[in-house]
Design an enzyme around this catalytic site. Structure first.
Site, short mmCIF file in Angstrom:
data_model
loop_
_atom_site.label_atom_id
_atom_site.label_comp_id
_atom_site.label_asym_id
_atom_site.label_seq_id
_atom_site.Cartn_x
_atom_site.Cartn_y
_atom_site.Cartn_z
N TRP A 128 0.45 -1.26 0.30
CA TRP A 128 -0.02 -0.31 0.15
C TRP A 128 0.65 1.52 0.27
O TRP A 128 0.84 2.54 0.19
CB TRP A 128 -0.64 0.24 1.08
CG TRP A 128 -2.45 -1.51 1.57
CD1 TRP A 128 -3.29 -1.04 0.96
CD2 TRP A 128 -1.77 -2.47 2.38
NE1 TRP A 128 -3.17 -2.91 1.30
CE2 TRP A 128 -2.77 -3.04 1.94
CE3 TRP A 128 -0.11 -2.13 2.40
CZ2 TRP A 128 -2.54 -4.77 2.14
CZ3 TRP A 128 -0.08 -3.90 2.95
CH2 TRP A 128 -1.76 -5.24 3.13
N ASP A 129 2.15 0.88 0.17
CA ASP A 129 3.06 2.03 0.01
C ASP A 129 3.10 3.16 0.62
O ASP A 129 2.97 4.41 1.58
CB ASP A 129 2.59 3.63 -0.91
CG ASP A 129 3.60 4.55 -1.40
OD1 ASP A 129 4.60 4.99 -0.56
OD2 ASP A 129 3.27 4.97 -2.20
N MET A 130 3.08 2.15 2.47
CA MET A 130 3.21 2.34 3.85
C MET A 130 4.86 2.99 4.25
O MET A 130 4.35 2.79 5.45
CB MET A 130 2.19 1.92 5.02
CG MET A 130 0.95 1.68 4.13
SD MET A 130 -0.43 3.06 4.19
CE MET A 130 -2.05 2.73 4.01
N ASN A 146 -2.04 6.75 1.34
CA ASN A 146 -1.14 6.32 1.07
C ASN A 146 -0.12 7.88 1.65
O ASN A 146 0.46 8.01 1.77
CB ASN A 146 -0.17 6.12 -0.41
CG ASN A 146 0.07 6.62 -0.78
OD1 ASN A 146 -1.09 7.55 -1.60
ND2 ASN A 146 0.46 5.98 -1.75
#
Length: 779
Positions: free
Chosen positions: A461-463, A581
């Protein structure tokens, strides 16, 4: 009458057709009923039948009851559900009264009653508000606030502890409303026509001696007189334009003090351009990371490059990279100077290419630029300097944000990102899986890992961990512990023992949604902290819009997209990522008061959508235009489309507030107060200062006087808050967006100054500029 009838018919058909679509997706039946009512009113109006007003009165009553059942007595959900319908009732009432029909006498009291209920939340405390008061009593009188002179600001977070806490106390809640502009400076470095969309001015100045040092988006360093703002010298790193960069920004420079504790010499104002000068040897040094992957050492007195460091003051950071695409690797955050080394981490473009530069973290001798160690999460056990013919791991997880250090423990703390591509996990090695989306503690001497704490397993999730960790000591039931506090995009705030990595507040595992594209997988559980600002799961009732019509479209989108709560995997169908994000927290991080063991933060709540696009046959002509939009993922089977979850009118599909300020007690991990923050003043052409709780990006600064300073929001203001209660004490109008973290210092007259860089943010649409603005109290 005919015009009004046609208007009701058009709205009715839109509600009926859209509502039918929503029902087919197992959504609310309300819009079908409302559509039928509108069509009935339209047809009865043409026949001048007074029953039209009766039906509309019933619609108002039914809509109000449905709205309260869905969202309670909350202003923005009620206003947007009822507003258009209340406005449309006015011509019906006037027409009936003019014609002296009984329907007007029926609709008027219903209209008054429903309107009064609709506006009643304006006079109530918002259900999202938390009211409370934190103590101003000092609970740790011997708290470590960093080895920095009281009136100075020597590192991005004031010191390497990353606290963003100043011991200055001249400005208090009692006098903060007396702040005024002391001086204003323009750098001359503005976003140009060839710049990427994510051109931003996010710099926090340093204050050394009686000078301020600030970098600009195109990697200039400007030295200013701290009293007057007068320009002393400018160093221009001569960074060429590059369309493949995702970011064009500079968050700050780093500082190496003079050796043997000697004071920094007075600044020398040079007539020749600073970049044309070369010093023989620098006693003190500034370090500037550039967006074309260099590290430049500069003399803070003259602005000249330091000949003793690397190649005439410049170090090429592309050395030993496995892939060297122009614009794919650079540093936007200042390096860490500690333990005799300058440690550089970098940003690797998200989702451009499977085969990208490494996210290696490297330590160089502060004086010579000699490589002392390198820690590559792709090969984490071998930190000896790499050989001339060797290369680092391809696309390994990087640390693009700001690091912290505890020199007494001999450890540096790096917030870690993910391996590109962010949404595709099949390319990762076990080592990369271990260190991605975490905080890792490295030995300042050797680069070896002391401990690691991961915040997302198998991150799809592009966390990335976006924020600099804040270091302070905490009183706990087992005694005083050396703590590290780090907020995350997903809303958790982790409080760890910074010596051992053990959690001070419990970390548990929660079940996570499953189901991915073939060849990938989703982790069965995800960690969560007992101290958290994570939002509740979205529901259809949370969908929002300026009118019932675009709210209906948001509901349809919500039902069409895949969403099973936090950590719903990305999909070809399109998935809702909430928190998005953009983060609950981002690089602006938090500020902590080590004396009172309190925290100030700016939690945000914006949903995004993530859609995997099969590359075969896809039109990727306009891909890679920034983080939002379609990114090509060269070498992978899927491109990815990331964007905010917006209505057809371009407003968030989830109801506000979207942005808050919050105060928390770090001894207990409890939120004491939380208030919505920011207005829409600079987001609309009408300049309406309506306080909705807006998103923002930037960070806060706490002072010992009990005042917090932060801009960050999408309106152009620097604000002062009471740390105890969160009350807004003062706001100063900025000439451009304030998407940078402020700082505070003493000038040569002993006056407390507050400085905010105001240059805007290219991708969130705030006012672009090139300003540095200083404030102080009226005399």
């Amino acid at each position: 009458m005919i015009v009004l009838s046609v208007l009701f018919l058009v709205i009715g058909l839109a509600l009926l057709l859209g509502g039918g679509w929503l029902v087919s997706l197992d959504g609310s039946l309300y819009y079908v009923v409302a559509g039928v009512a509108f069509i009935a009113v339209a047809l009865l109006l043409r026949k001048r039948n007074k029953i039209a007003n009766l039906i509309y009165a019933l619609l108002l009553i039914g809509t109000l009851i449905w709205s309260i059942m869905e969202s309670g007595l909350s202003w923005w959900p009620l206003a947007t559900r009822m507003g258009l319908f209340l406005i449309l009732a006015v011509p019906l009432i006037l027409l009936a009264l003019f014609k002296r029909r009984s329907g007007g006498r029926l609709l008027l009291p219903v209209w008054v009653a429903t309107a009064l209920v609709t506006i009643s939340p304006l006079f109530m405390t918002s259900p999202t508000t938390v009211e409370g008061k934190m103590t101003r009593s000092v609970t740790m009188s011997d708290a470590d606030t960093g080895d920095v002179n009281q009136g100075e600001w020597n590192a991005y977070g004031r010191s390497n502890l990353g606290q963003r806490f100043s011991p200055l106390a001249q400005i208090t809640p009692d006098n903060a409303d007396q702040l005024q502009v002391a001086w204003q400076y323009q750098t001359g470095d503005k976003k140009g026509p060839k710049d990427v969309g994510e051109t931003t001015y996010e710099a926090t100045p340093l204050k050394l001696g009686n000078a301020l040092y600030v970098c600009t988006p195109h990697n200039w360093v400007v030295a200013l007189d701290a009293d007057t703002g007068e320009e002393q010298w400018v160093y221009d790193a001569k960074v060429p334009a590059e369309s493949q960069r995702q970011h064009q920004t500079c968050r700050g420079v780093s500082y190496l003090p003079p050796s043997n504790g000697t004071p920094l010499p007075p600044i020398q104002k040079e007539s020749a351009p600073a970049e044309s000068l070369t010093s023989m040897k620098c006693n003190a040094q500034l370090f500037l990371p550039t967006s074309d992957a260099r590290l430049v050492a500069i003399d803070p007195t003259t602005g000249a490059r330091c000949a003793n460091f690397a190649d005439n003051g410049e170090l090429d950071l592309m050395h030993n990279m496995p892939f060297k695409q122009s614009g794919y690797y650079y540093s936007t955050s200042p390096p860490l100077v500690a333990g005799g080394v300058v440690i550089v981490s970098g940003s690797v473009n998200d989702n451009y290419d499977v085969n990208s530069p490494s996210g290696v973290i490297r330590a160089y001798d502060v004086k010579t630029g000699e490589l002392k160690w390198n820690w590559d999460s792709g090969h984490p056990d071998d930190t000896t300097p790499i050989g001339p013919d060797e290369t680092y791991a391809t696309s390994s997880p990087n640390s693009w944000s700001v690091a912290s250090a505890d020199e007494k423990l001999g450890l540096a703390y790096f917030p870690m990102g993910n391996r590109t591509p962010d949404q595709l996990g099949m390319y990762r090695t076990p080592a990369e899986e271990k260190y991605a989306t975490s905080v890792v503690a490295l030995s300042l001497e050797t680069g070896q890992v002391a401990w690691v704490q991961q915040f997302v397993h198998h991150d799809l999730w592009d966390m990335d961990t976006p924020a600099q960790p804040a270091l302070l000591d905490l009183d706990t039931p087992t005694g005083k512990q050396p703590a590290l506090v780090v907020p995350t995009k997903q809303g958790d705030v982790y409080v760890l023992n910074r010596k051992t990595g053990e959690p001070i507040f419990p970390i548990t595992e929660e079940l996570a949604p499953q189901g991915t594209i073939p060849g990938d997988y989703a982790a069965k559980t995800q960690p969560t902290s007992a101290f958290s600002f994570k939002p509740a799961k979205l529901t259809e009732a949370d969908m929002w819009g300026a009118t019932p019509l675009d709210q209906l479209m948001c509901r349809i989108q919500f039902k069409q997209l895949r969403y099973e709560g936090r950590y719903t995997p990305p999909s070809e169908q399109g998935s809702i990522v909430y928190p998005g994000n953009f983060g609950v927290f981002n690089w602006g991080s938090i500020a902590v008061d080590p004396k009172r063991q309190q925290m100030f933060g700016m939690p945000l709540y914006l949903a995004f959508t993530s859609t995997l696009v099969p590359r075969e046959g896809a039109d990727l002509t306009n891909a890679n235009k920034g983080e939002q939009g379609v990114n090509s993922n060269e070498g992978a089977e899927y491109a990815v489309q990331l964007k905010p979850f917006l209505s057809p009118l371009g407003v968030p599909c989830q109801q506000p507030p979207w942005g808050y300020v919050a105060g928390a007690d770090l001894k207990t991990g409890k939120t004491v107060w939380k208030h919505k923050n920011g207005t829409i003043e600079d987001m609309t052409p009408f300049k309406l200062p309506i306080k909705m709780g807006m998103p923002g990006i930037g960070g806060p600064v706490i002072t010992d006087g009990g005042v917090v300073f932060m801009a960050a929001s999408v309106d152009n203001y620097l604000r002062a808050y009471d740390m105890s209660t969160g009350e807004e004490l003062w706001k100063g109008r900025l000439p451009a967006g304030g998407q940078a973290t402020p700082m505070t210092y003493l000038n040569s007259k002993g006056e407390q100054m507050v400085v905010q860089v105001a240059g805007g943010h290219g991708s969130i649409g705030t006012t672009i500029g090139d300003y540095v603005v200083a404030y102080k109290l009226k005399k």
